[in-house]
Design an enzyme around this catalytic site. Structure first.
Site, mmCIF file in Angstrom:
data_model
loop_
_atom_site.group_PDB
_atom_site.id
_atom_site.type_symbol
_atom_site.label_atom_id
_atom_site.label_comp_id
_atom_site.label_asym_id
_atom_site.label_seq_id
_atom_site.Cartn_x
_atom_site.Cartn_y
_atom_site.Cartn_z
ATOM 1 N N ASP A 37 20.375 4.729 64.832
ATOM 2 C CA ASP A 37 20.893 6.062 65.170
ATOM 3 C C ASP A 37 19.954 6.684 66.199
ATOM 4 O OD1 ASP A 37 21.501 8.958 65.037
ATOM 5 O OD2 ASP A 37 22.760 8.387 63.349
ATOM 6 N N GLN A 101 31.476 14.847 59.707
ATOM 7 C CA GLN A 101 31.674 13.714 60.624
ATOM 8 C C GLN A 101 31.733 14.192 62.066
ATOM 9 O OE1 GLN A 101 35.212 11.352 59.839
ATOM 10 N NE2 GLN A 101 34.457 9.636 61.062
ATOM 11 N N HIS A 107 31.762 4.829 59.928
ATOM 12 C CA HIS A 107 30.391 4.309 59.936
ATOM 13 C C HIS A 107 29.659 4.743 58.681
ATOM 14 C CE1 HIS A 107 30.466 8.225 61.958
ATOM 15 N NE2 HIS A 107 29.288 8.445 61.387
ATOM 16 N N PHE A 108 28.713 3.915 58.283
ATOM 17 C CA PHE A 108 27.838 4.227 57.158
ATOM 18 C C PHE A 108 26.433 4.431 57.696
ATOM 19 C CE2 PHE A 108 30.252 3.637 53.250
ATOM 20 C CZ PHE A 108 31.436 3.143 53.770
ATOM 21 N N HIS A 109 25.787 5.494 57.218
ATOM 22 C CA HIS A 109 24.389 5.750 57.543
ATOM 23 C C HIS A 109 23.502 5.077 56.503
ATOM 24 C CE1 HIS A 109 25.139 9.379 60.224
ATOM 25 N NE2 HIS A 109 26.277 9.343 59.554
#
Ligand code: AMP
Length: 143
Positions: A37, A101, A107-109
């Site tokens: 990220d 969002q 997506h997964f963090h």
């Protein structure tokens, strides 16, 4: 953005998948991609996405696609734990703008947590690219 809607093929993660935008890649397999990220909430903050599913969020994705993403989320969570020795690791995923969002490709963090050091969602500054690459290399070596 509503929780329901049409997938926008010009979202930033779709551009990363097409090679139109750069990313600091950590892991890739046939179905999933994991990258750092760029506005990290902690050291080692990564995102995991599906490469083929045109899903905006959890409501849109197929069960098989979700299973493929989660397999990579677990793999990268284990690698982050081994490489970075955090005190904890948070997995998050947001559905719709009111939920937080901002990019509408599911997506997964993966957010390693260090005691007393965690920024809130979407509050971090842009990362230094050399530092991000160095962290990505540590995690890559542990996958
Ligand atoms: P969300 O708010 O759950 O939609 O998360 C989107 C995440 O994508 C945020 O944590 C952003 O910091 C991150 N992000 C936005 N643009 C990029 C990019 N070009 N490369 C990597 N991460 C990004």
């Amino acid at each position: 953005m509503s929780i329901k809607g049409t997938y926008d093929p010009d979202n930033i993660f779709a551009k990363i998948l097409r090679g139109e935008m750069p990313c600091v890649k950590v892991y890739e397999d046939d179905h999933t991609l994991a990258f750092m990220d760029v506005f990290p909430q902690s050291r080692g903050h990564m995102l995991v996405i599906h490469k083929q599913e045109q899903a905006r969020n959890m409501l849109d994705v197929s069960a098989d696609g979700l299973a493929q993403i989660m397999a990579s989320v677990q793999k990268l969570t284990r690698a982050a734990e081994q490489a970075l020795s955090p005190d904890g690791i948070i997995i998050t995923q947001f559905n719709g703008a009111p939920a937080g969002q901002t990019v509408f490709h599911l997506h997964f963090h993966i957010i390693p947590k260090y005691a007393g050091d965690l920024k809130a969602h979407a509050s971090g500054g842009m990362a230094d690219m050399d530092e991000l690459t160095a962290i990505a290399n540590l995690i890559k070596a542990a996958v």
